[in-house]
Design an enzyme around this catalytic site. Structure first.
Site, PDB file in Angstrom:
ATOM      1  N   ASP A   1      -5.828  -4.291  -3.133  1.00  0.00           N
ATOM      2  CA  ASP A   1      -6.026  -2.216  -2.789  1.00  0.00           C
ATOM      3  C   ASP A   1      -4.284  -1.970  -3.824  1.00  0.00           C
ATOM      4  O   ASP A   1      -4.422  -0.806  -4.606  1.00  0.00           O
ATOM      5  CB  ASP A   1      -6.480  -1.679  -2.032  1.00  0.00           C
ATOM      6  CG  ASP A   1      -5.212  -1.293  -0.867  1.00  0.00           C
ATOM      7  OD1 ASP A   1      -4.684  -2.417  -0.584  1.00  0.00           O
ATOM      8  OD2 ASP A   1      -5.405  -1.225   0.527  1.00  0.00           O
TER       9      ASP A   1
ATOM     10  N   GLU B   1       0.809  -0.975  -0.376  1.00  0.00           N
ATOM     11  CA  GLU B   1      -0.135  -0.052  -0.002  1.00  0.00           C
ATOM     12  C   GLU B   1       0.838   0.785   0.318  1.00  0.00           C
ATOM     13  O   GLU B   1       0.428   1.889  -1.252  1.00  0.00           O
ATOM     14  CB  GLU B   1      -0.826   0.191   0.901  1.00  0.00           C
ATOM     15  CG  GLU B   1      -1.538   1.144   1.433  1.00  0.00           C
ATOM     16  CD  GLU B   1      -2.237   0.971   2.888  1.00  0.00           C
ATOM     17  OE1 GLU B   1      -1.509   2.622   4.037  1.00  0.00           O
ATOM     18  OE2 GLU B   1      -3.164   0.966   3.567  1.00  0.00           O
TER      19      GLU B   1
END
Length: 393
Positions: A126, A65
């Site tokens: 993500d 991330e």
């Protein structure tokens, strides 16, 4: 007050007259753009080899991330040097040398034996989306075809390993590879699914699953926010054919869900689902009518809140409040953001944690007009020389 915050506050207070201007001109109308938040973040968190460190974790870890967000902001600020070195570190250390062949491990840091390396090899979808998005947009904006080739290869891995057909719903992105998922309740995370990115991927791959995933994401957010608050996690029950409370995390909304409001607030006004999303996510706006700060946690089933959200939460809500024309709440949240985010003053406060800094980079950069998204998800950066007086936070 810094130029950065002065211009953002002006944008909040000028309201409709300012919104008539192009997105990139709404908050910084001079010949330069404030860059201090990014340069101070990069100086503190990005190591010379391209590793992005979260200093507030025991393992001094790096995550996929963090690497993905750093690539995005390097592109927003036309910082090719940092983009390339963050990409190189990510590919070598998290993907075994090839993002085209292996999704990146989500966590790398100090091991229990004192060595350094991958702590958890499982990917986080993500981050995979943000890396692919940064590569595709870097290819377009910097005219670098090799980035598009790599971005498309990574996106193909995402589809193969992280997209699943859920009975009664259709195609959906899981938070991790489908080999780790299991029914009858499949766990999902709305903050992993920015609509902007899904729209951009549909432009890249019109026959892919992205529009279907976008439709299901809007449906998921509406179904899991009965009090106007998004939960951190939810589930899809293949038996009930409905969204349900997450079996492990419950109905709590907090540090994941705060990004759902951030992504919704930054959507293009021409995004077809924008009004629906903002209508579904009325909870934070209502809460700020009664409190000067957003809650840290909320029971999304009852709407009962607890704790005071940190400054990063206030930052994350800035685009959301701007989109809702909540001028007073926007000004109040701006006032909660420290002037010295990175602890640059010798006797200043402790630097804000990595995650709060990232939330503020997203929100403040958008509010300052450094970048915007089109209705098809394309990035619109505003590349102008940095203002000399704002090179430090």
């Amino acid at each position: 007050m810094t130029i950065r915050r002065r211009d953002a506050l002006a944008a909040a207070l000028l309201g409709p007259a300012l919104s008539a201007l192009p997105a990139h001109a709404q908050t910084s109308l001079g010949g330069c753009m404030p860059m201090g938040d990014w340069t101070s973040f990069a100086a503190r968190h990005i190591q010379p080899d391209g590793r992005v460190i979260d200093f507030d974790t025991p393992q001094q870890h790096s995550t996929s991330e963090g690497q993905s967000y750093a690539m995005f902001f390097a592109l927003v600020h036309d910082d090719r040097r940092n983009f390339e070195r963050v990409l190189a570190w990510t590919e070598f250390n998290l993907s075994g040398g090839s993002l085209a062949q292996r999704l990146p491990a989500w966590q790398w840091g100090r091991k229990t034996d004192g060595g350094w390396g991958v702590l958890d090899p499982n990917p986080a979808s993500d981050a995979d989306l943000w890396i692919a998005y940064a590569l595709l947009e870097a290819a377009r904006l910097w005219d670098e075809p090799r980035y598009r080739t790599l971005g498309r290869a990574l996106l193909a891995l995402v589809v193969r390993e992280e997209v699943v057909v859920l009975p009664g719903l259709g195609r959906m992105l899981l938070p991790w590879p489908k080999s780790l998922g299991k029914g009858p309740v499949w766990r999902l995370n709305a903050s992993y699914l920015p609509l902007q990115l899904l729209r951009r991927f549909h432009q890249e791959e019109p026959t892919g699953p992205w529009n279907e995933i976008a439709t299901n994401t809007v449906r998921m957010i509406g179904a899991t926010a009965p009090q106007g608050f998004a939960p951190d996690w939810c589930g899809w029950s293949t038996e009930q054919k409905a969204f349900v409370v997450d079996p492990d995390k419950g109905a709590t909304g907090g540090y994941d869900a705060i990004r759902v409001y951030l992504w919704a607030g930054m959507l293009s006004p021409q995004e077809p689902a924008r009004a629906t999303l903002l209508k579904s996510l009325y909870g934070p706006r209502r809460a700020l009518e009664k409190s000067p700060a957003p809650p840290e946690y909320v029971d999304t089933g009852t709407g009962i809140t607890r704790g005071t959200g940190p400054a990063g939460f206030s930052g994350a809500l800035l685009p959301y409040l701007k989109a809702q024309d909540a001028t007073a709440a926007l000004a109040a949240q701006l006032a909660r953001i420290p002037l010295d985010l990175g602890g640059t003053a010798p006797a200043g406060p402790r630097p804000l944690p990595y995650y709060e800094r990232m939330l503020l980079l997203f929100a403040q950069g958008w509010l300052d007009g450094r970048y915007a998204f089109t209705k098809t998800g394309a990035l619109q950066p505003q590349w102008r020389p940095a203002c000399p007086s704002t090179r430090t936070a």
